[in-house]
Design an enzyme around this catalytic site. Structure first.
Site, mmCIF file in Angstrom:
data_model
loop_
_atom_site.group_PDB
_atom_site.id
_atom_site.type_symbol
_atom_site.label_atom_id
_atom_site.label_comp_id
_atom_site.label_asym_id
_atom_site.label_seq_id
_atom_site.Cartn_x
_atom_site.Cartn_y
_atom_site.Cartn_z
ATOM 1 C CB CYS A 1 -2.427 -3.960 6.574
ATOM 2 S SG CYS A 1 -2.058 -2.323 6.997
ATOM 3 C CG HIS B 1 -2.595 -5.872 10.859
ATOM 4 N ND1 HIS B 1 -1.293 -6.044 10.127
ATOM 5 C CD2 HIS B 1 -2.867 -4.862 10.831
ATOM 6 C CE1 HIS B 1 -1.271 -4.628 9.878
ATOM 7 N NE2 HIS B 1 -2.216 -3.991 10.390
ATOM 8 C CD GLU C 1 -1.382 0.129 3.584
ATOM 9 O OE1 GLU C 1 -1.972 1.116 3.767
ATOM 10 O OE2 GLU C 1 -1.280 -0.837 4.421
HETATM 11 N N1 CAA Z 1 2.229 4.822 30.424
HETATM 12 C C1 CAA Z 1 1.901 3.345 29.884
HETATM 13 N N2 CAA Z 1 0.610 3.491 29.067
HETATM 14 C C2 CAA Z 1 0.436 4.765 28.605
HETATM 15 C C3 CAA Z 1 0.879 5.957 29.261
HETATM 16 C C4 CAA Z 1 2.061 5.746 29.998
HETATM 17 N N3 CAA Z 1 2.733 7.029 30.349
HETATM 18 N N4 CAA Z 1 0.438 7.172 28.487
HETATM 19 C C5 CAA Z 1 -0.527 6.520 27.608
HETATM 20 N N5 CAA Z 1 -0.513 5.228 27.852
HETATM 21 C C6 CAA Z 1 -1.593 4.233 27.070
HETATM 22 C C7 CAA Z 1 -2.956 4.893 26.939
HETATM 23 O O1 CAA Z 1 -3.663 4.473 28.085
HETATM 24 C C8 CAA Z 1 -3.308 3.871 25.864
HETATM 25 O O2 CAA Z 1 -3.500 2.536 25.998
HETATM 26 P P1 CAA Z 1 -4.991 1.858 25.714
HETATM 27 O O3 CAA Z 1 -5.181 1.756 24.222
HETATM 28 O O4 CAA Z 1 -5.059 0.475 26.640
HETATM 29 O O5 CAA Z 1 -6.267 2.796 26.267
HETATM 30 C C9 CAA Z 1 -2.155 3.727 24.876
HETATM 31 O O6 CAA Z 1 -0.811 4.161 25.873
HETATM 32 C C10 CAA Z 1 -1.992 4.750 23.673
HETATM 33 O O7 CAA Z 1 -2.363 5.956 24.183
HETATM 34 P P2 CAA Z 1 -3.436 6.667 23.586
HETATM 35 O O8 CAA Z 1 -4.584 6.223 23.126
HETATM 36 O O9 CAA Z 1 -3.562 8.049 24.075
HETATM 37 O O10 CAA Z 1 -2.444 7.036 22.065
HETATM 38 P P3 CAA Z 1 -2.778 7.833 20.896
HETATM 39 O O11 CAA Z 1 -4.325 8.197 20.964
HETATM 40 O O12 CAA Z 1 -1.594 9.092 21.139
HETATM 41 O O13 CAA Z 1 -2.520 7.343 19.655
HETATM 42 C C11 CAA Z 1 -3.014 5.373 18.135
HETATM 43 C C12 CAA Z 1 -2.675 5.803 19.672
HETATM 44 C C13 CAA Z 1 -4.678 5.802 18.182
HETATM 45 C C14 CAA Z 1 -3.099 3.983 17.930
HETATM 46 C C15 CAA Z 1 -2.014 5.911 17.267
HETATM 47 O O14 CAA Z 1 -0.725 5.847 17.376
HETATM 48 C C16 CAA Z 1 -2.401 5.961 15.672
HETATM 49 O O15 CAA Z 1 -3.315 6.422 15.320
HETATM 50 N N6 CAA Z 1 -1.757 4.862 14.874
HETATM 51 C C17 CAA Z 1 -2.057 4.574 13.472
HETATM 52 C C18 CAA Z 1 -3.391 3.716 13.427
HETATM 53 C C19 CAA Z 1 -3.362 2.500 13.715
HETATM 54 O O16 CAA Z 1 -2.320 1.837 14.135
HETATM 55 N N7 CAA Z 1 -4.459 1.845 14.226
HETATM 56 C C20 CAA Z 1 -4.615 0.367 14.273
HETATM 57 C C21 CAA Z 1 -5.769 -0.138 13.789
HETATM 58 S S1 CAA Z 1 -5.870 -0.030 11.907
HETATM 59 C C22 CAA Z 1 -4.560 -1.183 11.494
HETATM 60 O O17 CAA Z 1 -4.365 -2.343 12.038
HETATM 61 C C23 CAA Z 1 -4.304 -0.853 10.023
HETATM 62 C C24 CAA Z 1 -3.149 -0.422 10.018
HETATM 63 O O18 CAA Z 1 -1.745 -1.318 10.194
HETATM 64 C C25 CAA Z 1 -2.641 1.094 10.181
#
Ligand code: CAA
Length: 389
Positions: A110, A232, A78
């Protein structure tokens, strides 16, 4: 007749960026990345590395000596480098494959690595003498300073699909789920993915449930028929969430989440590699499982945003260990050069070429092939003379 993966090998970039350094640059607690997201490092493509060189490096050890007997090359990605020409044709040339070969590039986020694998199985079922090379190769890129930034990475996996395979016999039943959603996509005018991160994780988990229920219906299997699960892996914490959801759907607490550990080791330090990530997780299981996996069943969950999802299974073959390329994987991972934040930024900015200008890449890769640049809008590739292999 059994059909499946006879050889498997992955490659990644020659640079690695530590997520603790990204956390410092973004003023984020590093535990968020290492514990919350479950990632320690991301592979970062050098100026002379792209999906073609990663794919060719992944395939080389499994096609060397058999160049004349590959009947088809299915290239899944992709992060395509051209809207018309298949990246697979560049790889075909680099590997010196027979011209009597069918080559095509496949896309659905993916998921297309799995689509290619299942198509390869179909081609071999029609003609069991055929050998089909499947390559899944991607560079995961998000906007700087966006939540997705910590889930970047890159890698490619190559799988040789044959009758009577040495590593994994793929079983015939699949559970499927397709739904038109906008959780993650990349319009033609953008060099980074657009993503609704939290929504994408929700759709991933819902798709897992639907694909699993369909798989159960068509295969008649129950969760205890499967000894290992490969998910995945956009980031490794996602697999833990997925497994927890699968256990909940099945009202059980076995196999425990800890059982995923061997499948996550490589991805923790490679990062997301979109189409390749599920299969790098499978390599991680094969290379790092403490027990003998022979005759054990693996369940695979493939997810492509947008979305298409598939749950399928395979049986690990007796004698599989002798066919693994564990040392090559581990050497390449440990040989990566660690880059600092300024170099990460510099590489990020040179990764994408959208201005139509000629470009000459500086030598960086330790792989066998390099992207030497662009001349007159044509991408140029060559053997890497400085590589030790
Ligand atoms: N210590 C330990 N844990 C902590 C922490 C700390 N100090 N601070 C935050 N965390 C935890 C949070 O509690 C959260 O845990 P949970 O998910 O269990 O609640 C985790 O860390 C992530 O924190 P946030 O949710 O606040 O993170 P974010 O919103 O900044 O970003 C994300 C997370 C949304 C995954 C982002 O990285 C993202 O958008 N990534 C790309 C999209 C993606 O990978 N999606 C996955 C599904 S889609 C797919 O699989 C296709 C693909 O390949 C893209």
């Amino acid at each position: 007749m059994q059909i499946g993966i006879d050889r498997i090998h992955f490659a990644t970039a020659s640079q690695a960026f530590d997520l603790k350094d990204l956390a410092e640059a973004r003023s984020v607690d590093p535990d968020k990345y290492t514990i919350g997201i479950g990632q320690d490092k991301m592979s970062m493509a050098g100026e002379d590395e792209d999906i073609v060189t990663l794919g060719a490096n992944a395939a080389l050890p499994i096609v060397e000596g058999h160049e004349g007997s590959i009947d088809a090359l299915l290239f899944a990605t992709e992060s395509s480098v051209d809207q018309s020409k298949s990246a697979g044709v560049h790889v075909h040339e680099l590997l010196g494959l027979n011209s009597r070969c069918r080559v095509v590039e496949l896309k659905h986020a993916c998921y297309s690595g799995t689509a290619a694998l299942q198509m390869a199985v179909g081609m071999v079922a029609r003609n069991p003498k055929q050998s089909v090379l499947v390559i899944a190769s991607d560079i995961a890129r998000y906007e700087l300073e966006s939540p997705g930034e910590s889930t970047q990475g890159c890698g490619a996996v190559a799988m040789l699909v044959k009758a009577n395979p040495s590593i994994l016999a793929i079983e015939p039943d699949s559970g499927l789920h397709t739904q038109d959603v906008m959780d993650f996509w990349r319009p033609n005018y953008s060099d980074t993915a657009m993503v609704d991160g939290k929504y994408s994780a929700k759709v991933y988990l819902d798709s897992l449930k639907h694909a699993w229920l369909h798989f159960q219906e068509v295969s008649g299997m129950v969760i205890s028929d499967i000894q290992h699960f490969c998910y995945h892996l956009p980031f490794t914490k996602m697999a833990e969430k997925a497994h927890a959801r699968l256990l909940k759907v099945n009202k059980t607490d076995h196999p425990k989440i800890e059982s995923l550990k061997a499948t996550l080791q490589y991805n923790r330090i490679v990062g997301n590699s979109y189409t390749a990530s599920l299969y790098i997780g499978f390599c991680s299981l094969l290379d790092n499982a403490k027990e003998d996996l022979a005759n054990q069943r693996v369940g695979f969950f493939s997810y492509g945003s947008g979305c298409v999802a598939e749950f399928f299974s395979g049986l690990i073959q007796p004698g599989y260990k002798e066919r693994l390329l564990t040392e090559s994987h581990q050497n390449a991972l440990s040989a990566r050069r660690t880059i600092d934040y300024p170099e990460y930024l510099a590489l990020y900015k040179t990764q994408h070429h959208s201005d139509g200008q000629d470009f000459e890449s500086r030598p960086m890769t330790q792989g066998q092939f390099r992207f030497s640049g662009i001349k007159d809008h044509k991408r140029l590739y060559e053997r890497n003379e400085s590589s030790e292999g």
